[in-house]
Write an enzyme that holds these catalytic residues in place. Structure first.
Site, mmCIF file in Angstrom:
data_model
loop_
_atom_site.group_PDB
_atom_site.id
_atom_site.type_symbol
_atom_site.label_atom_id
_atom_site.label_comp_id
_atom_site.label_asym_id
_atom_site.label_seq_id
_atom_site.Cartn_x
_atom_site.Cartn_y
_atom_site.Cartn_z
ATOM 1 N N ASP A 47 -20.836 -49.777 25.347
ATOM 2 C CA ASP A 47 -19.576 -49.657 26.450
ATOM 3 C C ASP A 47 -18.823 -50.037 25.835
ATOM 4 O O ASP A 47 -18.433 -50.899 25.447
ATOM 5 C CB ASP A 47 -20.043 -49.695 27.502
ATOM 6 C CG ASP A 47 -18.705 -48.616 28.052
ATOM 7 O OD1 ASP A 47 -18.377 -48.103 28.434
ATOM 8 O OD2 ASP A 47 -18.975 -49.583 29.804
ATOM 9 N N HIS B 128 -15.401 -43.675 19.606
ATOM 10 C CA HIS B 128 -16.661 -42.957 19.555
ATOM 11 C C HIS B 128 -17.275 -43.114 17.500
ATOM 12 O O HIS B 128 -18.326 -43.489 17.717
ATOM 13 C CB HIS B 128 -16.949 -42.040 20.109
ATOM 14 C CG HIS B 128 -17.506 -41.672 21.502
ATOM 15 N ND1 HIS B 128 -17.602 -42.519 21.800
ATOM 16 C CD2 HIS B 128 -16.195 -40.897 22.177
ATOM 17 C CE1 HIS B 128 -17.048 -42.799 23.407
ATOM 18 N NE2 HIS B 128 -16.687 -41.179 22.901
ATOM 19 N N LEU C 6 -38.591 -51.486 12.185
ATOM 20 C CA LEU C 6 -37.454 -51.344 13.419
ATOM 21 C C LEU C 6 -37.895 -50.177 13.790
ATOM 22 O O LEU C 6 -37.284 -49.512 13.444
ATOM 23 C CB LEU C 6 -36.283 -51.963 13.446
ATOM 24 C CG LEU C 6 -34.624 -51.890 14.242
ATOM 25 C CD1 LEU C 6 -35.285 -52.593 15.802
ATOM 26 C CD2 LEU C 6 -33.697 -51.156 13.646
HETATM 27 C C1 FPP Z 1 -19.130 -46.004 26.039
HETATM 28 O O1 FPP Z 1 -18.569 -45.888 25.671
HETATM 29 C C2 FPP Z 1 -20.106 -44.765 24.813
HETATM 30 C C3 FPP Z 1 -20.710 -43.842 24.802
HETATM 31 C C4 FPP Z 1 -20.564 -43.149 25.862
HETATM 32 C C5 FPP Z 1 -21.289 -43.165 23.793
HETATM 33 C C6 FPP Z 1 -21.992 -43.914 22.886
HETATM 34 C C7 FPP Z 1 -21.957 -43.489 21.124
HETATM 35 C C8 FPP Z 1 -21.727 -44.395 20.463
HETATM 36 C C9 FPP Z 1 -20.907 -46.017 20.134
HETATM 37 C C10 FPP Z 1 -21.589 -43.480 18.761
HETATM 38 C C11 FPP Z 1 -22.396 -43.188 17.619
HETATM 39 C C12 FPP Z 1 -23.755 -43.422 18.635
HETATM 40 C C13 FPP Z 1 -24.512 -43.018 17.701
HETATM 41 C C14 FPP Z 1 -25.829 -42.487 18.630
HETATM 42 C C15 FPP Z 1 -24.705 -42.275 16.367
HETATM 43 P P1 FPP Z 1 -16.975 -45.187 26.725
HETATM 44 O O2 FPP Z 1 -16.267 -43.400 26.235
HETATM 45 O O3 FPP Z 1 -17.189 -45.281 28.158
HETATM 46 O O4 FPP Z 1 -15.984 -46.221 26.809
HETATM 47 P P2 FPP Z 1 -14.718 -46.531 28.096
HETATM 48 O O5 FPP Z 1 -15.634 -47.071 29.213
HETATM 49 O O6 FPP Z 1 -13.657 -47.493 27.159
HETATM 50 O O7 FPP Z 1 -14.143 -44.828 28.306
#
Ligand code: FPP
Length: 244
Positions: free
Chosen positions: A25, A42, A136
């Site tokens: 997150d 992201h 893994l």
């Molecule tokens: C949460 O941060 C993150 C996500 C919803 C997406 C997770 C995705 C990645 C880490 C990209 C890479 C993943 C793979 C599998 C290649 P948020 O957008 O909710 O952050 P915020 O709470 O600060 O808005």
């Protein structure tokens, strides 16, 4: 450019959790702090995932489960959803060979229905290519929700005519997307939030939780090491009491 030296991190005195699950997150906030669009967060998150996979291999973690995209995430702005799907596709294109060479076995937790067919194909191909690897296990929760997973398991059990007399916790576990795998020992959530957000709600019933203020793109190898050290300070009793 000089290569940055990796700080030696000694885990010998510690027990390394066999299964770590992570709610990645804070990508959006990481980007906003830098005046960048959310999707840049992201992208940085995807790069960080690569570092964390390497660290898990280095530390001897056997199973890593990551929350990549929840069933609720479809409700985000269309441009962000499109950006995320592009990142998932690109990561599969660019990283699959390396992950395979590294001995990573990919599993998918969730439902591919509704996902763009090209991306579905890339996911299925990645699962097939890496299926015999055993260094893994990387469970990618993608279009995943814990409640949806339990509903899916219930439907399958009804379809298999499971009798109420045969219903046990062990049997339910065998109908979940994580079938055959041990439950997570440690669940990490980055960015300071203290919620489980529908992630592994059955499997994490007795997991230790670790929350850190670091945004996901900043949660690196050293932060993972600190989480493992903190895990070692916990007293896991699984509802029992300690022997005096
Ligand atoms: C949460 O941060 C993150 C996500 C919803 C997406 C997770 C995705 C990645 C880490 C990209 C890479 C993943 C793979 C599998 C290649 P948020 O957008 O909710 O952050 P915020 O709470 O600060 O808005």
């Amino acid at each position: 450019m000089a290569l940055r030296q990796k700080k030696p991190l000694d885990l010998t005195p510690y027990k390394v959790p066999e299964h770590i699950a992570i709610i990645m997150d804070g990508n959006g906030r990481w980007a906003r702090r830098r005046g960048l669009p959310r999707v840049a967060g992201h992208r940085a998150g995807a790069e960080n995932l690569r570092r964390i996979i390497n660290a898990c291999v280095e530390f001897g973690v056997k199973i890593l489960t990551i929350y990549a995209f929840s069933t609720e995430n479809w409700g985000r702005p269309e441009s962000e959803v499109r950006g995320l799907m592009k990142i998932f596709a690109r990561v599969l294109d660019q990283e699959l060979d390396d992950l395979h060479a590294q001995g990573v076995c990919l599993h998918h937790l969730g439902d591919l229905t509704g996902v763009e067919p090209g991306l579905q194909e890339k996911v299925r191909n990645a699962l097939e290519v890496t299926k015999n690897n055993d260094r893994l296990i990387l469970n990618v929760a993608f279009n995943y929700g814990g409640r949806a997973e339990i509903l899916h398991a219930m439907r399958q059990m009804l379809a298999d005519n499971v009798s109420p007399d045969d219903l046990t916790e062990e049997l339910v576990s065998r109908y979940l997307f994580t079938r055959g795998l041990p439950d997570p020992d440690l669940v990490i959530r980055t960015s300071g939030e203290l919620r489980i957000s529908n992630f592994l709600i059955w499997q994490a019933a007795y997991s230790e939780y670790y929350a850190t203020p670091a945004y996901w793109p900043d949660f690196g190898r050293e932060e993972l090491y600190e989480a493992i050290v903190a895990f070692n300070q916990r007293d896991r009793r699984f509802g029992l009491v300690n022997q005096e």
